[in-house]
Design a protein around this motif. Structure first.
Motif, PDB file in Angstrom:
ATOM      1  N   PHE A 193       0.789  -1.227   0.000  1.00 39.75           N
ATOM      2  CA  PHE A 193       0.000   0.000   0.000  1.00 39.75           C
ATOM      3  C   PHE A 193       0.827   1.287   0.000  1.00 39.75           C
ATOM      4  CE2 PHE A 193      -2.069  -3.359   2.519  1.00 39.75           C
ATOM      5  CZ  PHE A 193      -3.083  -3.665   1.642  1.00 39.75           C
ATOM      6  N   LEU A 225      -5.936  -2.377   7.927  1.00 41.71           N
ATOM      7  CA  LEU A 225      -6.500  -2.147   6.598  1.00 41.71           C
ATOM      8  C   LEU A 225      -7.997  -1.893   6.739  1.00 41.71           C
ATOM      9  CD1 LEU A 225      -5.659  -2.165   3.583  1.00 41.71           C
ATOM     10  CD2 LEU A 225      -6.448  -4.533   3.495  1.00 41.71           C
ATOM     11  N   HIS A 414      -3.359   5.108  -1.357  1.00 43.01           N
ATOM     12  CA  HIS A 414      -3.947   4.438  -0.196  1.00 43.01           C
ATOM     13  C   HIS A 414      -3.779   5.387   0.979  1.00 43.01           C
ATOM     14  CE1 HIS A 414      -4.685   0.482  -1.951  1.00 43.01           C
ATOM     15  NE2 HIS A 414      -3.564   0.653  -2.609  1.00 43.01           N
ATOM     16  N   THR A 415      -4.706   6.322   1.100  1.00 40.09           N
ATOM     17  CA  THR A 415      -4.600   7.321   2.163  1.00 40.09           C
ATOM     18  C   THR A 415      -4.451   6.626   3.517  1.00 40.09           C
ATOM     19  OG1 THR A 415      -5.831   8.974   0.926  1.00 40.09           O
ATOM     20  CG2 THR A 415      -5.824   9.194   3.327  1.00 40.09           C
ATOM     21  N   ILE A 416      -3.484   7.086   4.297  1.00 37.19           N
ATOM     22  CA  ILE A 416      -3.226   6.487   5.613  1.00 37.19           C
ATOM     23  C   ILE A 416      -3.533   7.526   6.685  1.00 37.19           C
ATOM     24  CG2 ILE A 416      -1.512   5.431   7.131  1.00 37.19           C
ATOM     25  CD1 ILE A 416      -0.066   4.401   4.678  1.00 37.19           C
ATOM     26  N   VAL A 425      -5.065   2.160   6.921  1.00 36.47           N
ATOM     27  CA  VAL A 425      -4.802   2.193   5.484  1.00 36.47           C
ATOM     28  C   VAL A 425      -6.105   2.023   4.720  1.00 36.47           C
ATOM     29  CG1 VAL A 425      -3.496   1.146   3.596  1.00 36.47           C
ATOM     30  CG2 VAL A 425      -2.527   1.177   5.919  1.00 36.47           C
ATOM     31  N   ASN A 426      -6.418   2.984   3.863  1.00 38.34           N
ATOM     32  CA  ASN A 426      -7.681   2.964   3.137  1.00 38.34           C
ATOM     33  C   ASN A 426      -7.618   2.065   1.904  1.00 38.34           C
ATOM     34  OD1 ASN A 426     -10.387   3.991   2.761  1.00 38.34           O
ATOM     35  ND2 ASN A 426      -9.594   5.062   0.964  1.00 38.34           N
ATOM     36  N   THR A 427      -8.778   1.507   1.527  1.00 44.84           N
ATOM     37  CA  THR A 427      -8.827   0.585   0.385  1.00 44.84           C
ATOM     38  C   THR A 427      -9.666   1.101  -0.779  1.00 44.84           C
ATOM     39  OG1 THR A 427     -10.693  -0.585   1.414  1.00 44.84           O
ATOM     40  CG2 THR A 427      -8.487  -1.474   1.797  1.00 44.84           C
ATOM     41  N   THR A 428     -10.304   2.272  -0.635  1.00 47.21           N
ATOM     42  CA  THR A 428     -11.112   2.786  -1.743  1.00 47.21           C
ATOM     43  C   THR A 428     -10.361   3.890  -2.481  1.00 47.21           C
ATOM     44  OG1 THR A 428     -12.177   4.382  -0.262  1.00 47.21           O
ATOM     45  CG2 THR A 428     -13.290   2.263  -0.594  1.00 47.21           C
ATOM     46  N   ASP A 509      -7.061  -5.730  -4.087  1.00 46.17           N
ATOM     47  CA  ASP A 509      -6.943  -4.348  -4.521  1.00 46.17           C
ATOM     48  C   ASP A 509      -6.187  -4.239  -5.825  1.00 46.17           C
ATOM     49  OD1 ASP A 509      -7.128  -1.485  -3.991  1.00 46.17           O
ATOM     50  OD2 ASP A 509      -4.954  -1.642  -3.866  1.00 46.17           O
ATOM     51  N   VAL A 511      -3.531  -1.806  -7.528  1.00 46.49           N
ATOM     52  CA  VAL A 511      -2.556  -0.800  -7.107  1.00 46.49           C
ATOM     53  C   VAL A 511      -2.170   0.029  -8.313  1.00 46.49           C
ATOM     54  CG1 VAL A 511      -0.273  -0.457  -6.154  1.00 46.49           C
ATOM     55  CG2 VAL A 511      -1.715  -2.234  -5.246  1.00 46.49           C
TER      56      VAL A 511
END
Length: 511
Positions: A193, A225, A414-416, A425-428, A509, A511
């Motif tokens: 990520f 996550l 992946h904005t943290i 840790v973002n998944t969208t 995901d 990437v």
């Protein structure tokens, strides 16, 4: 979903072995069986050549078990042992003998060996190095990795792309497998990520190999996550007997001549995410456009035409979002500093608010505790200083957030979100969101969530997830290039609905 360190994964392996009274080889067999089932379900009946590159540790042992199972099911395989050391793991040696017992004879690649020919139509299984890699690959192994990367064949990495360490950036960017797909045992890895390391894989998926669930549940991790299963419990449903005052009064402060659009986006997003009331505070030049563009928003102005020179709110807002389009004029900087000194509630600070803080670091001491700062990479660097790697960046971000007791939202693919020495840790989200105004929308959304009573860290995590989900919905019809920030706002309602309409999100995901 927790993101475990390499050491914690080893401890989970050990706990599983002890609890189930099995051998490490039995656990390896279990893991490799999952690898085989994944491949077999996709390749059944196809004629394809599979080349397996196996190291001499446990990752290589996984590859050897997989090779045996593929052979037993009549797949065309070639097995290459990458002989990078004289030291071999016991389970590797055991499974090497088992492979020979079924009449599969690997070729050994060592320094000076010619590399095997690889067709673009082949499938490569990369099982050279696992999560325990702690030094740079030898040059000849690095050259082999480059040879594999240059083949254009579909490359499936076991657990992690070979050459990629778990706790730092790669020693050489050229000595890392560029995986088409990674099958990660039990849990995702943080390196999937981060900008510096995530570029080495296209997709990943988790294989459940039955590690001790009690250990996994009880073990605290530094990162988590965030997917739909983590977000849905945070949601606060609307009450039947409620009114607009129930959901807070947000104030969005910002704008300057030619940059009022940033405030329009933020205020619109704040409303659409659910803030009961929203007031915008802008210079006089923004009054007409805001009243016209966003009729639901109330507007206050300062005394100057083109920029904010004082901030005077004649009521006590629930929350303030500040900084977007505000500019860096001396009068504006002074007004911002004075406003901080008299503020006591957590606020959301973005854009020029962050730039003012980085230019005037003494102001950081006046930022209310539990405020949320939302920097993009350059703004973050100005706040915390230069970093040597993404891991160094995260450590410095944790120190910064802890020092001022704030929530730090590190925007990116992946904005943290950093809070209380932990990262979420973002998944969208998608590359189409790399567009003007996207950050202004996020600031408005987080502000609106705070106004409804979400805790600071919840507002940040939820806002980031919902923001990315709105972007995913928008890009499905517009494509990456045509996505605009206003489209994110238009999809906030759909993003809320999506949380409850779809089945639980798979943990994988692009990437």
């Amino acid at each position: 979903m927790k993101i475990f360190s390499a050491q914690q994964i080893y401890q989970a392996d050990k706990s599983t072995i002890q609890k189930e009274q099995i051998t490490s080889d039995a656990l390896m067999e279990r893991a490799a069986t999952q690898l085989f089932e994944w491949l077999h379900s996709r390749l059944r009946g196809t004629q394809v050549n599979i080349q397996l590159f196996c190291g001499i540790g446990n990752n290589g042992g996984d590859g050897l078990v997989l090779a045996r199972k593929l052979h037993e099911n009549d797949y065309s395989i070639k097995v290459h042992v990458v002989n990078y050391s004289e030291k071999r793991s016991e389970d590797f040696l055991l499974n090497l003998e088992r492979l020979k017992d079924v009449k599969v004879w690997p070729d050994f690649i060592k320094s000076g060996s010619s590399f095997p020919k690889i067709s673009p139509n082949d499938i490569i299984v990369d099982a050279i190095f696992g999560i325990g890699l702690n030094r740079a690959p030898d040059d000849w192994v690095g050259n082999l990795i480059q040879h594999i990367n240059g083949s254009r064949a579909f490359t499936l990495s076991v657990d992690v792309p070979s050459g990629l360490p778990m706790n730092r950036g790669p020693w050489s960017k050229e000595y890392v497998i560029r995986a088409s797909y990674v099958l990660s045992f039990q849990v995702p890895k943080l390196v999937f990520f981060l900008p510096e390391t995530g570029v080495y894989l296209n997709q990943w998926e988790i294989l459940d190999i039955g590690l001790d669930q009690d250990f996994l549940n009880k073990t605290e991790t530094d990162f988590e996550l965030i997917g739909r299963p983590e977000i849905v419990p945070m949601y606060r449903p609307r009450l039947k007997f409620s009114h607009k005052g129930t959901y807070g009064h947000s104030v969005i402060i910002g704008g300057s001549y030619g940059r009022i659009g940033a405030v329009q986006l933020a205020t619109n997003a704040c409303l659409c995410v659910g803030s009961g009331l929203v007031t915008a505070f802008v210079p006089k030049c923004g009054y007409d456009s805001l009243q016209t563009a966003v009729p639901e928003v109330m507007v206050l102005t300062g005394s100057r035409e083109k920029n904010i020179t004082e901030i005077d709110i004649p009521f006590e807002p629930t929350v303030v979002g500040i900084g977007m389009g505000m500019g860096l004029d001396d009068d504006t900087v002074s007004a911002f500093g004075s406003f901080l000194k008299k503020s006591t509630k957590p606020m959301v600070i973005d854009a020029d608010g962050l730039n003012i803080l980085s230019q005037n670091p003494e102001m950081l001491n006046d930022v209310p505790e539990l405020s949320i700062l939302t920097p993009h990479p350059k703004e973050l660097e100005r706040l915390i200083g230069h970093w040597d790697s993404d891991f160094d960046k995260l450590q410095k971000a944790k120190v910064f957030a802890s020092k001022y007791n704030i929530v730090l939202v590190i925007k990116g693919a992946h904005t943290i979100t950093i809070f209380n020495n932990k990262g979420y840790v973002n998944t969208t989200g998608n590359p189409g969101m790399a567009t003007a105004g996207s950050g202004d929308v996020l600031t408005g959304m987080i502000t609106g969530l705070l106004s409804q009573g979400y805790r600071s860290v919840e507002a940040a995590i939820f806002g980031v997830f919902l923001h990315g989900l709105a972007g995913d919905l928008e890009v499905s019809s517009k494509g990456y290039e045509a996505l605009k920030a206003s489209g994110l706002v238009e999809n906030i309602g759909s993003a809320y609905s999506e949380l409850f309409r779809q089945p639980e999100m798979e943990q994988k995901d692009n990437v």
